[in-house]
Structures are given as C-alpha cells and as structure tokens.
Design a protein around this motif. Structure first.
Motif, PDB file in Angstrom:
ATOM      1  N   ARG A 106     -25.678  26.733 -18.068  1.00 36.82           N
ATOM      2  CA  ARG A 106     -25.679  25.672 -17.063  1.00 36.82           C
ATOM      3  C   ARG A 106     -26.892  24.745 -17.231  1.00 36.82           C
ATOM      4  N   GLY A 153     -26.227  22.481 -19.935  1.00 33.90           N
ATOM      5  CA  GLY A 153     -25.282  21.471 -19.470  1.00 33.90           C
ATOM      6  C   GLY A 153     -25.972  20.354 -18.710  1.00 33.90           C
ATOM      7  N   SER A 189     -19.888  18.324 -20.059  1.00 30.75           N
ATOM      8  CA  SER A 189     -20.971  19.310 -20.049  1.00 30.75           C
ATOM      9  C   SER A 189     -21.042  20.049 -18.734  1.00 30.75           C
ATOM     10  N   ALA A 194     -19.924  24.016 -18.632  1.00 27.18           N
ATOM     11  CA  ALA A 194     -21.058  24.937 -18.554  1.00 27.18           C
ATOM     12  C   ALA A 194     -20.803  26.089 -17.591  1.00 27.18           C
ATOM     13  N   PRO A 242     -23.298  22.554 -24.173  1.00 28.84           N
ATOM     14  CA  PRO A 242     -24.101  23.585 -23.505  1.00 28.84           C
ATOM     15  C   PRO A 242     -23.897  24.974 -24.097  1.00 28.84           C
TER      16      PRO A 242
END
Length: 482
Positions: free
Chosen positions: A152, A155, A329, A333, A389
């Motif tokens: 994350r 991302g 992203s 993610a 990511p």
C-alpha cells in the motif's frame, strides 16, 4: 527504533487490510514524509515543464531550453544511485535532510535566476535533491513500516506521480499566466520544510550493524553517460540522431550489465544476477511499462492538432495516463493476495489501451472520440499502476542485510528514471520517422505509429512478467512476509 519493531507481530496482518492504517498514528507521519518527498520531485518536474516557455522569455537562453530538463534528469539518475551510500554513511534522517537541503537550495536558485546559466545550475542541484528524495522514499518503506503495509505504501508513492502530473501543470501554468513564475518555485519550499520538520519523529537517526557501502563510480559513470546521451540526442529533430543516441545508450547499458555481473562494487543488488532471481525480469517489466507511459509526452500535441483542443484542455488530456497510473496503483495495492495475477496482466492492459488509441487516432476528431482517447489513455496508465506497487514491494524483500535491501529498493528509482529517458528518446524517434510537421493527416499517421509501436513494446513485457511470477513462486512471494 523503527515502526516495524514498535508494532506487535500479531497486528501486522490486520493493519495491512486498511488504507486508514497509513493515514493515522503511528504511521501517518512516516506516510507524509515518504509521499511528500516523492510528490515534491514529481510536482517540480511538471511545474517547470508547464512554465518553462515563460521562464525563457524572461531570462533568455532559448537555445538551452531543453537542457533544463536534460540536466535535471541526469542529476536525478546519478543521485538516486547514491541512496544506499547516503543511508549507510549518514543514516536515514540526515540523508533526508541532505536531499531536502539540495532540493530547497536548487529551488531558490531557480527562483532567483537572473539568466539561463544560473537556472541550469539550480535545476541540476534540484535534480540531485529530487533523485535522493524518491530513492529514499522507496528505500525507507521497509525500514519504517510493517511488511503488511509495504504494498500500500508503494501504491501511495506511485500515486504521487499522478498527483504531480495533475498539480504541476496547473500550478506552473497559472503562475506563468500571471507573470509570476518565480513565485511558483517558492511555493514548493514550505512543503519541503514541513517534510523536514517531521524527520525527527519519523526517520531513524542511524543504521546499525552495517558497513559503509562502496560506491560503484565506474558503473555510475556508465549510467550517467547513457542517460546524458539519450537525453541530448532526443532534443534533435533528426530521426537519425535520435536513433543513434538510442543505439549508443543501449550499448552503454549493455556494458553496465556486464560490469554488474562480473565485478563489485555494484549499483544494483548482487542478487539481481543470481539464478532464478526475480529482479532481472522485474527490472525488464518495469522498464517496458515505464516506456509505455512516455507516450504522454506527445498527447497534448495530438490533442491540439487532431482534436482541436485548447492548450489547457490538451494538457489535461495528457494527464489521463497519470490518472490511470494513480487509480491503478491505489486500487491494486489493496489486493496483496493477487499480486502475481496483477503483474502478469499489467502489460496486456497497457497494450490494449495503446492499441485502441492507434485504431481511433484520426484528424478532426469529435468530442466523443476525444473522450474515448481519454479513456484509452487512462487504461494505458492503469496497466502501469496495477503492477507498480507489487513489484516495488517485491524488490524490497531481496537481500539478506539492510544495506542490500536499501540497494534493491533504491534500484527501482534508478530503473524508472533510466527507462523514462529511453522512452522519451524512442517516442521522439518514432514520431520523427512518421512525420509531425505536415498536415493533419500526416500527424494522424504519426500518432497511430507511436501508439501502435509502443503497444507492441509493452506487450513484450508479458514474457518478462511471466518470469517474475515464476521467480516469485520459486523464492517465496512477498505476501508471506505480510
């Protein structure tokens, strides 16, 4: 003590299930620093691009127009490769301070520049700071956040490039239109200071248990020469010069790979050249995806010439790829369990978007066609975003020591910047060969050649993405660490 050490192991899996975990204590400050450093670099790139014509009209130096970008990218590539050295020698907190200091000093020099010479010096110093910032941001994810949040966090960093593409042109264009381009530079300084103030509470002061990383200066010189060559030759309007620059750059990068495989010290992790390593196909996949995204350079031009759009509207059309990258992203993610699938389909998604553009690009486009362009550009960008990511997080797991992990994480930035330079030069070569100086019909053919050629290039990424998946299966997916 890092955040990974502070959080109980039993909460790691639960934390990884929510974006809100990154946006509240104890991870909020870290997220702001990591994302803020990347956003400063990204916004600055597009801000300067938007207002550079006004800058040149004020301070002169038209013949050095493109060198503002060339020197900035050159300095960014070099400094991003020095991230592991800075971390081991200075520690994360002071490395960030050095990066922010260089960025601010360069920004102030640009704002006060009385002529093009000073502006170019300022842009070079800015590039040094910016390259360090984005390299540090990726390198410090694994040191400051639990493993469950790595994907994350990667991302969010990827999304900052989309933010830069949206905010930079709007900010730079507005200040340029008001005749206040110097103030646009100064606007970045307070944000850099905010990031600097958060360092003490978010970044470790020093790394322990690691030796100072040697710098592979010969290899760094080869990378710098490749980037400078391809950037300089891409400025020419002669296709033969563009192509020659690409050939020389490819040869130099081949020399780099040979040196990286056969001798130390290295710029890339030593594990990149071990059997069944995921890094080699990962780098190749990243390179092809980034090259695909560089078609955005010509999107505003095609928007004006083929769609009859005003400059501002054409500029926002060009941001559609970045918007797709950002959304892709952020959405992907959260799907850590599907990382292999997402990496595998990413090149196909981008190729479909670009192939669709090749089919529908034509002169005198209607509003419906222009909107279809925007959708297809969004799809092309989303293909990059959905893989980014997961591949970034996978790279962070490579290495047995903090120093090796720093090198692996920072190498993502180096590969991205080199691929951007190569993609920009290749886009210029394709459009020059197809012709962009004739009537609208010829320009339409040029757009079809550009999008079609890059669709084929990115589709080749499927082969490398498949090898990334195989290598991940052999070495153990990074999700298990999460």
């Amino acid at each position: 003590m890092t955040q990974t050490q502070q959080d109980p192991e039993s909460t790691v899996a639960l934390e990884g299930r929510s974006w809100l975990t990154l946006l509240r204590p104890p991870h909020l400050g870290v997220t702001v620093v990591l994302a803020g450093g990347t956003a400063l670099h990204a916004i600055n790139i597009y801000l300067v691009t938007a207002m550079l014509p006004s800058v040149v009209a004020d301070v002169g130096g038209l013949r050095f127009y493109a060198w503002s970008t060339t020197l900035f990218m050159f300095a960014s590539v070099v400094s991003s490769a020095l991230v592991p050295k800075c971390l081991s020698a200075l520690g994360p907190r002071n490395a960030y301070r050095l990066a922010l200091a260089a960025f601010v000093v360069g920004t102030l020099a640009c704002a006060a520049a009385p002529n093009m010479a000073v502006l170019l010096v300022g842009r070079t110093v800015q590039g040094i700071g910016g390259g360090l910032l984005i390299g540090l941001s990726y390198a410090m994810i694994s040191a400051t956040l639990p493993a469950a949040l790595w994907t994350r966090a990667a991302g969010i960093l990827s999304a900052m490039w989309g933010v830069g593409t949206l905010v930079g042109p709007a900010l730079g264009g507005a200040f340029a239109q008001w005749g206040q381009w110097r103030i646009a530079f100064l606007v970045l300084v307070p944000f850099a200071l905010v990031v600097a103030l958060l360092l003490r509470s978010t970044m470790p002061g020093a790394r322990t248990g690691g030796e100072t990383a040697p710098v592979a200066f010969p290899n760094l010189a080869v990378v710098a020469a490749a980037v400078l060559t391809v950037s300089a030759t891409s400025l020419s309007h002669q296709a033969l010069v563009n192509f020659g620059g690409l050939v020389v750059a490819v040869l130099l990068l081949g020399l780099l790979i040979h040196r990286e495989r056969t001798r130390a010290p290295r710029l890339l992790p030593a594990a990149a050249f071990t059997p069944r390593s995921p890094l080699r196909p990962l780098y190749a996949t990243l390179t092809l995806l980034v090259i695909a995204s560089t078609t955005e350079i010509f999107v505003p031009f095609y928007g004006q010439e083929l769609g009859g759009l005003a400059p501002l509207a054409a500029g926002f059309l060009g941001a559609a790829i970045a918007a797709g990258w950002t959304v892709g992203s952020m959405v992907s993610a959260a799907w850590t369990g599907a990382s292999r699938l997402l990496v595998g389909v990413a090149p196909i998604v981008s190729a479909l978007g670009l192939a669709g553009l090749a089919l529908v690009s034509r002169p005198s486009a209607s509003l419906v066609t222009v909107l279809l362009w925007a959708l297809l550009l969004f799809v092309a960008g989303a293909g990059v975003g959905i893989a980014w990511p997961h591949m970034s997080a996978a790279a962070m797991t490579v290495g047995d020591t903090p120093q090796e992990k720093d090198t692996a994480a920072a190498s993502i930035t180096t590969v991205q910047l080199v691929a951007t330079s190569l993609g920009a030069a290749l886009a210029g070569t394709v459009t020059n060969l197809a012709g962009v100086s004739g009537d609208s019909t010829q320009i339409g053919h040029s757009s079809q050649w550009l999008y079609g050629t890059f669709a084929v290039i990115v589709l080749c990424g499927v082969l490398f993405a498949h090898r990334v998946i195989q290598a991940a299966a052999a070495t153990g997916p990074h999700e298990k660490a999460q």
